[in-house]
Design an enzyme around this catalytic site. Sequence first.
Site, PDB file in Angstrom:
ATOM      1  N   LYS A 110       0.832  -1.209   0.000  1.00  0.00           N
ATOM      2  CA  LYS A 110       0.000   0.000   0.000  1.00  0.00           C
ATOM      3  C   LYS A 110       0.867   1.260   0.000  1.00  0.00           C
ATOM      4  CE  LYS A 110      -4.232  -1.770   2.104  1.00  0.00           C
ATOM      5  NZ  LYS A 110      -5.179  -1.632   3.226  1.00  0.00           N
ATOM      6  N   LYS A 188      -4.734 -11.147  -6.155  1.00  0.00           N
ATOM      7  CA  LYS A 188      -6.017 -11.405  -5.498  1.00  0.00           C
ATOM      8  C   LYS A 188      -7.125 -10.493  -6.015  1.00  0.00           C
ATOM      9  CE  LYS A 188      -5.887  -8.247  -1.648  1.00  0.00           C
ATOM     10  NZ  LYS A 188      -6.279  -7.901  -0.308  1.00  0.00           N
ATOM     11  N   LYS A 191     -11.092  -4.737  -4.834  1.00  0.00           N
ATOM     12  CA  LYS A 191     -11.889  -3.623  -5.344  1.00  0.00           C
ATOM     13  C   LYS A 191     -11.010  -2.464  -5.795  1.00  0.00           C
ATOM     14  CE  LYS A 191     -12.955  -3.276  -0.535  1.00  0.00           C
ATOM     15  NZ  LYS A 191     -13.886  -3.845   0.418  1.00  0.00           N
TER      16      LYS A 191
HETATM   17  P1  AMP Z   1     -11.301  -5.988   3.013  1.00  0.00           P
HETATM   18  O1  AMP Z   1     -12.268  -5.785   1.924  1.00  0.00           O
HETATM   19  O2  AMP Z   1      -9.887  -5.762   2.635  1.00  0.00           O
HETATM   20  O3  AMP Z   1     -11.705  -5.317   4.289  1.00  0.00           O
HETATM   21  O4  AMP Z   1     -11.365  -7.546   3.338  1.00  0.00           O
HETATM   22  C1  AMP Z   1     -12.430  -8.122   4.045  1.00  0.00           C
HETATM   23  C2  AMP Z   1     -12.235  -9.603   4.204  1.00  0.00           C
HETATM   24  O5  AMP Z   1     -12.267 -10.258   2.933  1.00  0.00           O
HETATM   25  C3  AMP Z   1     -10.873  -9.971   4.818  1.00  0.00           C
HETATM   26  O6  AMP Z   1     -11.047 -11.068   5.703  1.00  0.00           O
HETATM   27  C4  AMP Z   1     -10.041 -10.367   3.641  1.00  0.00           C
HETATM   28  O7  AMP Z   1      -9.019 -11.267   3.975  1.00  0.00           O
HETATM   29  C5  AMP Z   1     -11.088 -11.024   2.736  1.00  0.00           C
HETATM   30  N1  AMP Z   1     -10.695 -10.945   1.315  1.00  0.00           N
HETATM   31  C6  AMP Z   1     -10.498  -9.797   0.600  1.00  0.00           C
HETATM   32  N2  AMP Z   1     -10.142 -10.084  -0.682  1.00  0.00           N
HETATM   33  C7  AMP Z   1     -10.105 -11.444  -0.759  1.00  0.00           C
HETATM   34  C8  AMP Z   1      -9.809 -12.358  -1.825  1.00  0.00           C
HETATM   35  N3  AMP Z   1      -9.484 -11.934  -3.045  1.00  0.00           N
HETATM   36  N4  AMP Z   1      -9.866 -13.681  -1.549  1.00  0.00           N
HETATM   37  C9  AMP Z   1     -10.226 -14.132  -0.314  1.00  0.00           C
HETATM   38  N5  AMP Z   1     -10.510 -13.320   0.722  1.00  0.00           N
HETATM   39  C10 AMP Z   1     -10.465 -11.994   0.514  1.00  0.00           C
END
Ligand code: AMP
Length: 319
Positions: A110, A188, A191
């Site tokens: 980041k 991965k 968004k």
């Molecule tokens: P965030 O949107 O970064 O707050 O992520 C929310 C949750 O979704 C966290 O537990 C992340 O580890 C999971 N997560 C986000 N992107 C992925 C992905 N591409 N594959 C699996 N888990 C994800």
Amino acid sequence: MKIFSGIQPSGQFHIGNFLGAMKNWVVLQKENDCIFCIVDLHAITVDYPPKEMPQRILDATKDALAVGIDPAKSILFRQSDRPEHAELAWLLNTITNMGELSRMTQYKEKAEKHQESVGLFDYPVLMAADILIYKADGVPVGEDQTQHVELARDLARRFNSKFGQTFPEPKLLLTPTKRILGLDGQGKMSKSNPSSTYIALNDSPDTIRQKIALATTDAGNEPEISNATKNLIGLIEAFTGKERAEYYFEARRQGTIKYSEMKPELAEAIIKELEPIQKKRAEISDSNVKSILSDGAKKLEGVAQKTIKEIKEKMGLVI
Ligand code: AMP
Ligand code: TRP
């Protein structure tokens, strides 16, 4: 088990968040004492539009409710409504080393894209505070959060040995779908990448069909199966079950796979799974969301303040 997890209100949720984390939250809430948090203080560690943030917080909460988080079973709240998180983060800062934060891979990634603020650097300590303030035993997240949960465990252990037994060491709870790649097979699903690489929870059926139709695959007959193809077959498994995934893996090994058969099957399965979620989401009002969030924060007041008091006593801050 006492479970804690969080999700950032940073725009649209996608099937990576859903499979890696949120779907598992719904399973866990049946038999555990669960707390789920919309982590707005984490979301402001990178550039963001302040005017859009209130709507993002409401949207993230609606998504969590639509996926099946039940406020009668679990506590759903917003991070900045409980000031004890930031307070505990400060106290934990004093036992955190610069070195261990500098090694965080998510920070390094980041920091290349955004302003390297102190908040971005300290993000994992705030996350440890989120977990430890409720003395959680389990943290269901996707694989990208592994290092952060490790830090929470290290800080719990360090605090206990410096100031006396206080925190359980929270366990990392990963799902089989812990890392979903983007539809281009490059890294991965996220968004922060172009919207063609992720399926948002609120994408329309036509958008889903289009995005899956354009998803990257290999040619279907080289010896190596590409990551992009493995990821799509993984999605087949997640949305239709092991049997269909086995069928496509076998066809891929034989060189007979037809993506023109597989892709529509996958798209329709995703549409079917998201349809009830989208329907439920449309029925949730902003005022309902606001009252759920404020009730959640009120329910946690006692336990959060109790932990702060205990920690301040142990750290010698009570006179
Ligand atoms: P965030 O949107 O970064 O707050 O992520 C929310 C949750 O979704 C966290 O537990 C992340 O580890 C999971 N997560 C986000 N992107 C992925 C992905 N591409 N594959 C699996 N888990 C994800
Ligand atoms: N950092 C997590 C993410 O981006 C969100 C988060 C914040 C979290 N605090 C947490 C997850 C505490 C689990 C526990 O996904």
